[in-house]
Design a protein around this motif. Structure first.
Motif, PDB file in Angstrom:
ATOM      1  N   LEU A  33     -50.609 -18.299  16.335  1.00 53.21           N
ATOM      2  CA  LEU A  33     -50.123 -17.359  17.330  1.00 53.21           C
ATOM      3  C   LEU A  33     -50.322 -15.939  16.823  1.00 53.21           C
ATOM      4  CD1 LEU A  33     -46.811 -19.172  18.337  1.00 53.21           C
ATOM      5  CD2 LEU A  33     -49.001 -19.203  19.535  1.00 53.21           C
ATOM      6  N   THR A  34     -50.750 -15.055  17.707  1.00 55.53           N
ATOM      7  CA  THR A  34     -51.021 -13.669  17.323  1.00 55.53           C
ATOM      8  C   THR A  34     -50.339 -12.712  18.292  1.00 55.53           C
ATOM      9  OG1 THR A  34     -53.065 -13.633  18.633  1.00 55.53           O
ATOM     10  CG2 THR A  34     -53.248 -14.262  16.306  1.00 55.53           C
ATOM     11  N   ASP A  35     -50.226 -11.456  17.853  1.00 51.36           N
ATOM     12  CA  ASP A  35     -49.663 -10.438  18.736  1.00 51.36           C
ATOM     13  C   ASP A  35     -50.752  -9.879  19.646  1.00 51.36           C
ATOM     14  OD1 ASP A  35     -51.197  -8.716  17.180  1.00 51.36           O
ATOM     15  OD2 ASP A  35     -49.496  -8.031  15.973  1.00 51.36           O
ATOM     16  N   ALA A  36     -50.424  -8.840  20.389  1.00 46.65           N
ATOM     17  CA  ALA A  36     -51.368  -8.268  21.357  1.00 46.65           C
ATOM     18  C   ALA A  36     -52.629  -7.722  20.698  1.00 46.65           C
ATOM     19  CB  ALA A  36     -50.674  -7.157  22.155  1.00 46.65           C
ATOM     20  N   GLU A  37     -52.524  -7.361  19.409  1.00 43.77           N
ATOM     21  CA  GLU A  37     -53.675  -6.806  18.685  1.00 43.77           C
ATOM     22  C   GLU A  37     -54.445  -7.873  17.907  1.00 43.77           C
ATOM     23  OE1 GLU A  37     -52.042  -3.771  16.256  1.00 43.77           O
ATOM     24  OE2 GLU A  37     -51.565  -2.434  17.937  1.00 43.77           O
ATOM     25  N   GLY A  38     -54.023  -9.116  18.035  1.00 40.25           N
ATOM     26  CA  GLY A  38     -54.734 -10.199  17.375  1.00 40.25           C
ATOM     27  C   GLY A  38     -54.262 -10.489  15.960  1.00 40.25           C
ATOM     28  N   ASN A  39     -53.192  -9.825  15.513  1.00 43.05           N
ATOM     29  CA  ASN A  39     -52.660 -10.081  14.173  1.00 43.05           C
ATOM     30  C   ASN A  39     -51.709 -11.266  14.194  1.00 43.05           C
ATOM     31  OD1 ASN A  39     -53.906  -7.690  13.055  1.00 43.05           O
ATOM     32  ND2 ASN A  39     -52.338  -6.495  14.133  1.00 43.05           N
TER      33      ASN A  39
END
Length: 204
Positions: free
Chosen positions: A146-152
């Motif tokens: 799972l990642t945040d909106a920035e792909g991290n």
């Protein structure tokens, strides 16, 4: 100094409760778990609140790549903390006896308290670093990524103190009986110093 020495002995002895009662607790609540999953953190290891809590927490964490809950032999802290707590309790009790017989100044009590505060701050700093590593050092081969909106990758670090939402879980992190005994013991040490200081000042 007899009263202040006695209070110092009692305050220092309360630290020994950390060998029997948990210092901290982290509990996870989620709709799929009617009974929350919890782990009690002692100075010598981590135990589940219920029999299978550790296994269930490890099972949930496996899917998102988090490490397993460490065993005592896997963390140096669980070997060092009992020595530190035992030494500080013994030193405090010794200072209390010396103060009781008027062999030392009450300022020794304050010195013990300051040292205990420093050790406590270092311990909390170390605990927070462990939580950070536990919640961010994820297995890149995890089943679920799972990642945040920035792909991290998301941060699954439980809070050091308080409650926080992590995915569909709510993590609660609060002191337990051992920590309260330690705080009371440190407060009694402050009272011991003040009582001893007043006694010495009155005699002068």
């Amino acid at each position: 100094m007899k009263i202040s020495g006695t209070i110092m002995i009692l305050g220092s002895a309360l630290l020994l409760g950390l060998f029997f009662y948990p210092l901290w607790n982290i509990r996870l609540e989620a709709p799929q778990y009617p009974d929350p999953l919890g782990m009690d953190i002692y100075i010598a290891g981590i135990e589940g609140e219920e029999e299978f809590d550790i296994q269930n927490i490890d099972g949930v964490n496996h899917y998102i790549g988090m490490k397993k809950i460490p065993k005592p032999e896997e963390m140096w802290e669980f070997n060092v903390f009992p020595i530190v707590i035992g030494s500080m309790a013994g030193l405090g009790i010794l200072l209390g006896f010396l103060g009781f017989f008027g062999k030392i100044s009450p300022h020794w009590f304050m010195g013990w308290l300051v040292l205990m505060i420093i050790l406590g701050i270092l311990g909390m700093y170390d605990f927070n670093n462990w939580l950070l590593d536990y919640g961010t050092d994820l297995d890149p081969k995890a089943i679920i990524k799972l990642t945040d909106a920035e792909g991290n990758p998301l941060n699954y670090k439980p809070p050091l103190l308080g409650s926080e939402k992590i995915l569909n879980f709510t993590a609660h992190s609060y002191p337990r009986t051992g920590a309260y005994m330690m705080f009371i013991g440190m407060f009694l040490t402050l009272i011991a110093w003040f009582a001893g200081f007043r006694t010495v000042k009155t005699k002068k």
